[in-house]
Design an enzyme around this catalytic site. Structure first.
Site, mmCIF file in Angstrom:
data_model
loop_
_atom_site.group_PDB
_atom_site.id
_atom_site.type_symbol
_atom_site.label_atom_id
_atom_site.label_comp_id
_atom_site.label_asym_id
_atom_site.label_seq_id
_atom_site.Cartn_x
_atom_site.Cartn_y
_atom_site.Cartn_z
ATOM 1 N N ARG A 183 5.582 9.355 -1.405
ATOM 2 C CA ARG A 183 5.487 7.937 -1.741
ATOM 3 C C ARG A 183 6.857 7.286 -1.918
ATOM 4 O O ARG A 183 7.050 6.420 -2.775
ATOM 5 C CB ARG A 183 4.629 7.743 -3.006
ATOM 6 C CG ARG A 183 3.214 8.260 -2.884
ATOM 7 C CD ARG A 183 2.423 7.552 -1.801
ATOM 8 N NE ARG A 183 1.104 8.115 -1.664
ATOM 9 C CZ ARG A 183 0.785 9.106 -0.820
ATOM 10 N NH1 ARG A 183 1.704 9.621 -0.003
ATOM 11 N NH2 ARG A 183 -0.435 9.578 -0.764
ATOM 12 N N SER A 232 -4.253 2.329 -5.697
ATOM 13 C CA SER A 232 -3.839 3.330 -6.689
ATOM 14 C C SER A 232 -2.725 2.777 -7.564
ATOM 15 O O SER A 232 -1.710 2.288 -7.056
ATOM 16 C CB SER A 232 -3.362 4.604 -5.993
ATOM 17 O OG SER A 232 -4.415 5.229 -5.300
ATOM 18 N N GLU A 302 2.823 3.386 -8.922
ATOM 19 C CA GLU A 302 2.801 3.280 -7.466
ATOM 20 C C GLU A 302 2.764 1.807 -7.064
ATOM 21 O O GLU A 302 3.348 1.412 -6.066
ATOM 22 C CB GLU A 302 1.589 4.018 -6.882
ATOM 23 C CG GLU A 302 1.552 4.009 -5.364
ATOM 24 C CD GLU A 302 0.566 4.997 -4.791
ATOM 25 O OE1 GLU A 302 -0.063 4.670 -3.761
ATOM 26 O OE2 GLU A 302 0.407 6.103 -5.357
#
Length: 324
Positions: A183, A232, A302
């Protein structure tokens, strides 16, 4: 309370803006852009007509003016005081293109939805893109954060991308240049991605369709896809699932103001109707605190958070300690 003055910023850019073909909007409401439907104003929003128009604008924009790049707003939390400087929002017309670019290769504009890439790949028997069908965002954001799901990641498919820097210079970055990890990419923050070249592999369409159906069924079953959400909320810590840590800390369904951690999937934060940016960010930081106190694991956001707080409505970030 209005915290920005877009008209003044627009005037400061000078006569050169008359040659810009894209849309320039002072004091643009970000709650119309983000999937959370919350947040303050962008001091100035610019939607370039195409890549040449973007280059021209960047050559006009002084380096001291803050620049924030947003995509479709799917994983974006904007604070209530708004975003100072320029918010760059690429247009679908200028940056949403999608085409075959050679054997098992696809070129996509930065604002092209991830799921459209997955669909084109399936239509042409190109494997390796089914995971994009379940990611509610655009290709530029996917390239920036190495988006992934259902066993696939962007770094596995990206060959190269095109980007424009703050001075209006054009760059082509290879996969290796991106410095990908979970990520994350190490690409310079001031680069504006405009298109991405991907490569997959030949695969039976029926197999691809089955994989995409599995992704869709999973999303519809376990994720609040019809709510005002940003996807998310937290990254999965190494060796853990964020949702399990949140659930074990008793935060499933936790409500602060108009914001809630979803009862369906507790790593999804939702706007129940009238949530502010403050409600959403405060809830997220409270969850981080509860998870740390329960498990000793520090969750990392995130969702990207931009802008400034309203006076008296600041959210103090949790630092990973159990006492103040």
């Amino acid at each position: 309370m209005k915290q920005v003055n877009g008209e003044k910023l627009l005037e400061s850019l000078g006569e050169g803006v008359k040659d810009i073909r894209g849309r320039i909007t002072p004091d643009a409401p970000m709650d119309r852009v983000t999937w959370f439907r919350a947040g303050g104003l962008a001091e100035l929003m610019f939607q370039p007509h195409d890549e040449d128009d973007l280059i021209a604008f960047m050559k006009l924009l002084p380096e001291e003016v803050p620049l924030t790049v947003v995509g479709v707003g799917s994983n974006l939390l904007v604070r209530d005081g708004g975003i100072p400087g320029v918010v760059l929002r690429l247009s679908a017309k200028g940056f949403g293109g999608l085409e075959l670019a050679g054997e098992n290769r696809i070129r996509a504009g930065a604002i092209c939805p991830d799921k459209h890439v997955a669909a084109m790949a399936m239509d042409n028997g190109i494997g390796g893109f089914h995971f994009y069908y379940g990611i509610p965002g655009s290709i530029g954001g996917a390239a920036r954060m190495n988006a992934g799901a259902n066993g696939g990641e962007t770094r596995e498919r990206l060959v190269e991308l095109t980007a424009i820097d703050r001075k209006g210079n054009k760059h082509v970055l290879s996969n290796a240049d991106m410095g990908y990890s979970y990520r994350h990419s190490s690409a310079a923050k001031d680069l504006i991605f405009t298109s991405v070249l991907f490569e997959g592999y030949a695969e039976d369409r029926a197999k691809i369709r089955a994989d995409m159906d599995a992704v869709r069924n999973h999303r519809e079953t376990v994720q609040p896809i019809r709510e005002k959400t940003g996807g998310s909320t937290f990254k999965n810590p190494e060796g853990h699932s964020a949702w399990k840590l949140i659930d074990e800390a008793g935060c499933r369904g936790l409500v602060i103001g108009g914001a809630q951690m979803s009862s369906l999937h507790c790593n999804f934060m939702i706007n129940m109707g009238q949530a502010t940016g403050y409600d959403l960010e405060y809830l997220g930081e409270q969850v981080r605190r509860e998870v740390f106190e329960n498990s000793g694991v520090k969750l990392e956001w995130e969702i990207k958070r931009f802008g400034v707080f309203m006076p008296g409505r600041e959210v103090r970030p949790f630092q990973g300690v159990t006492s103040e």
